[in-house]
Write a protein that holds these residues in place. Structure first.
Motif, PDB file in Angstrom:
ATOM      1  N   CYS A 238       1.901   2.419   3.500  1.00  0.00           N
ATOM      2  CA  CYS A 238       0.874   1.437   2.944  1.00  0.00           C
ATOM      3  C   CYS A 238      -0.057   0.801   3.717  1.00  0.00           C
ATOM      4  CB  CYS A 238       1.354   0.615   1.775  1.00  0.00           C
ATOM      5  SG  CYS A 238       0.441   0.416   0.432  1.00  0.00           S
TER       6      CYS A 238
ATOM      7  N   ARG B  13      -4.509  -9.424   5.293  1.00  0.00           N
ATOM      8  CA  ARG B  13      -3.932  -8.638   4.041  1.00  0.00           C
ATOM      9  C   ARG B  13      -3.747  -7.145   4.416  1.00  0.00           C
ATOM     10  NH1 ARG B  13      -6.120  -8.160  -2.071  1.00  0.00           N
ATOM     11  NH2 ARG B  13      -5.373  -5.973  -2.526  1.00  0.00           N
ATOM     12  N   TRP B  14      -4.946  -6.711   5.195  1.00  0.00           N
ATOM     13  CA  TRP B  14      -4.927  -5.313   5.374  1.00  0.00           C
ATOM     14  C   TRP B  14      -4.502  -4.974   7.069  1.00  0.00           C
ATOM     15  CZ3 TRP B  14      -6.431  -2.240   1.687  1.00  0.00           C
ATOM     16  CH2 TRP B  14      -6.919  -2.873   0.429  1.00  0.00           C
TER      17      TRP B  14
ATOM     18  N   ASP C  64      -2.271  -1.550   2.624  1.00  0.00           N
ATOM     19  CA  ASP C  64      -2.382  -2.975   2.098  1.00  0.00           C
ATOM     20  C   ASP C  64      -1.015  -3.567   1.922  1.00  0.00           C
ATOM     21  OD1 ASP C  64      -3.142  -5.109   0.724  1.00  0.00           O
ATOM     22  OD2 ASP C  64      -4.023  -3.928  -1.031  1.00  0.00           O
TER      23      ASP C  64
ATOM     24  N   LEU D  74      -0.121  -6.469   0.772  1.00  0.00           N
ATOM     25  CA  LEU D  74       0.231  -6.909  -0.592  1.00  0.00           C
ATOM     26  C   LEU D  74       0.751  -6.057  -1.708  1.00  0.00           C
ATOM     27  CD1 LEU D  74      -0.220  -9.294  -2.610  1.00  0.00           C
ATOM     28  CD2 LEU D  74      -2.139  -8.533  -3.138  1.00  0.00           C
ATOM     29  N   SER D  75       0.009  -4.745  -1.701  1.00  0.00           N
ATOM     30  CA  SER D  75       0.691  -3.746  -2.726  1.00  0.00           C
ATOM     31  C   SER D  75       1.924  -3.184  -1.849  1.00  0.00           C
ATOM     32  CB  SER D  75      -0.372  -2.530  -2.853  1.00  0.00           C
ATOM     33  OG  SER D  75      -0.607  -2.151  -1.501  1.00  0.00           O
ATOM     34  N   ALA D  76       2.068  -3.239  -0.624  1.00  0.00           N
ATOM     35  CA  ALA D  76       3.452  -2.891   0.005  1.00  0.00           C
ATOM     36  C   ALA D  76       4.574  -4.033  -0.459  1.00  0.00           C
ATOM     37  CB  ALA D  76       3.424  -3.002   1.632  1.00  0.00           C
TER      38      ALA D  76
ATOM     39  N   THR E 166       9.940 -11.148  -3.320  1.00  0.00           N
ATOM     40  CA  THR E 166       8.515 -10.747  -3.529  1.00  0.00           C
ATOM     41  C   THR E 166       7.577 -12.030  -3.576  1.00  0.00           C
ATOM     42  OG1 THR E 166       9.536  -8.902  -5.067  1.00  0.00           O
ATOM     43  CG2 THR E 166       7.298  -9.304  -5.261  1.00  0.00           C
TER      44      THR E 166
ATOM     45  N   VAL F 177       4.734 -12.519  -0.869  1.00  0.00           N
ATOM     46  CA  VAL F 177       3.409 -12.906  -1.299  1.00  0.00           C
ATOM     47  C   VAL F 177       2.798 -14.223  -0.941  1.00  0.00           C
ATOM     48  CG1 VAL F 177       1.671 -13.137  -3.065  1.00  0.00           C
ATOM     49  CG2 VAL F 177       3.526 -11.222  -3.379  1.00  0.00           C
TER      50      VAL F 177
ATOM     51  N   ILE G  60       4.498  -5.569  -3.347  1.00  0.00           N
ATOM     52  CA  ILE G  60       4.827  -5.108  -4.896  1.00  0.00           C
ATOM     53  C   ILE G  60       5.525  -4.007  -4.916  1.00  0.00           C
ATOM     54  CG2 ILE G  60       3.784  -4.994  -7.265  1.00  0.00           C
ATOM     55  CD1 ILE G  60       3.293  -7.367  -6.234  1.00  0.00           C
ATOM     56  N   ILE G  61       5.328  -3.048  -4.270  1.00  0.00           N
ATOM     57  CA  ILE G  61       6.164  -1.922  -4.442  1.00  0.00           C
ATOM     58  C   ILE G  61       7.286  -2.062  -3.953  1.00  0.00           C
ATOM     59  CG2 ILE G  61       6.333   0.548  -3.318  1.00  0.00           C
ATOM     60  CD1 ILE G  61       3.349   0.667  -2.991  1.00  0.00           C
TER      61      ILE G  61
END
Lengths: 80, 150, 105
Positions: A24, A77-78, A26, A28-30, A65, A69, A32-33
């Motif tokens: 991933c 973030r990226w 991103d 942030l999405s990593a 989590t 965050v 969350i996953i």
């Protein structure tokens, strides 16, 4: 040595989530996953008959989590 | 987390959640002998309560641990555990944490065991809760000091 | 060299797959750890420790000394992480001058 079919599905799902976190872009999405990873681990522990470990994993998964965050504020973030 | 975030819906929902979280943590702590649970889990759930109330009200939350207090209390939690062991040694035990020699005498002997287990679980719960709050404090303060990423 | 490593890995994987069928079942009562000390815990835990949960009895009563050092290791890990994260020298932007670093605010 027997492995139930739903246990095998959960184990494969665990590996798939780990690959998704690795690839991933991103962060942030990593993060969350990754909470999905801990939820799958909770289901696996419950299936193996250890509610103690499952309870601990559920609580620590939700807290970690929030930590991931919160620590996103210091880094980008990226990932390029 | 100096200032709160979220709108009206998040505030109301979290406000409802926090008291139930605290009550559930106390339940897990007190009845950990009978059901899955114990000191570690109770401390983690309590720290979730602190975290949620910080998300709602920021620094002004009522159920909150501020500043250096959390570091001190983490040490105090570990000390409670060790002190229970010393209590048994003062009572004349042969080895550490032998609950048969607790200074308070109760008639069925496993009552003393239950008391010792409860003391120890309180210590573990305080230590875990304060350690997690410590980590959150450190991460948030680092983020606030560094400012925005370019 | 790389081919040799690959052949060795293949042989080891094959041996692993051959041998793994001879492992005992999960939770089987005939294995060594389940025959040595577990029956004693199961039989005497309720009257020794007074707690109906055997896990609590083993973790906090029979092996309480172990759990104590576990707790202190966790405390030390937390304090060390806080010290590293709040130190002023590790990968931070330069501070505004005249501002001394505090450990925790």
């Amino acid at each position: 040595m027997q492995i139930y079919i739903i246990e095998a599905i959960l184990l494969i799902f665990l590996i798939a989530i780990t690959c998704a976190v690795i690839f991933c872009k991103d962060i942030l999405s990593a993060a969350i996953i990754y909470s999905g990873f801990s939820f799958t681990a909770v289901l696996l522990y419950l299936m193996m008959g250890s509610p103690d470990v499952a309870f601990t994993e559920a609580v620590i998964g939700s807290i970690s989590t929030v930590f991931f965050v919160a620590s996103l504020k210091t880094i980008d973030r990226w990932c390029k | 987390m100096k200032e709160p975030f979220g709108g009206l819906i998040l505030n109301v929902a979290f406000r409802l959640l926090v008291p139930f979280t605290i009550v559930y943590a106390i339940y897990v702590l007190c009845l950990g002998e009978y059901s899955p649970g114990g000191g570690f889990q109770a401390g983690a759930v309590l720290s979730v309560g602190v975290l949620l109330s910080r998300l709602i009200l920021g620094e002004n939350a009522k159920f909150n641990v501020l500043g250096k207090t959390s570091v001190v209390l983490a040490g105090v939690g570990t000390f409670i555990y060790a002190f229970t062991g010393w209590l048994t040694l003062f009572g004349g035990a042969k080895f550490f944490l032998d609950y048969n020699y607790m200074p308070i005498h109760m008639e069925p002997q496993h009552e003393m065991h239950a008391l010792g287990i409860f003391l120890i679980e309180i210590g573990v719960a305080i230590c875990v809760m304060m350690t997690i709050i410590n980590l959150l404090d450190a991460i948030v303060k680092r983020g606030a000091d560094n400012g925005d990423v370019e | 060299m790389r081919g040799l490593v690959a052949v060795l890995l293949a042989i080891m994987t094959g041996l692993f797959c051959l041998v793994i069928t001879y492992l005992p079942k999960i939770g089987s009562a005939d294995t060594a750890p389940n025959q040595h000390v577990t029956p004693v815990y199961i039989a005497r835990s309720a009257e020794d420790t007074g707690s109906p949960n055997i896990v609590t009895g083993v973790i906090i009563d029979y092996r309480g000394f172990d759990t104590m050092w576990e707790t202190s290791v966790m405390f030390l890990a937390g304090v060390t992480t806080v010290l590293v994260l709040t130190s002023n020298t590790m990968g931070r932007k330069p501070e505004k001058d005249g501002e001394e670093g505090e450990v925790i605010k």
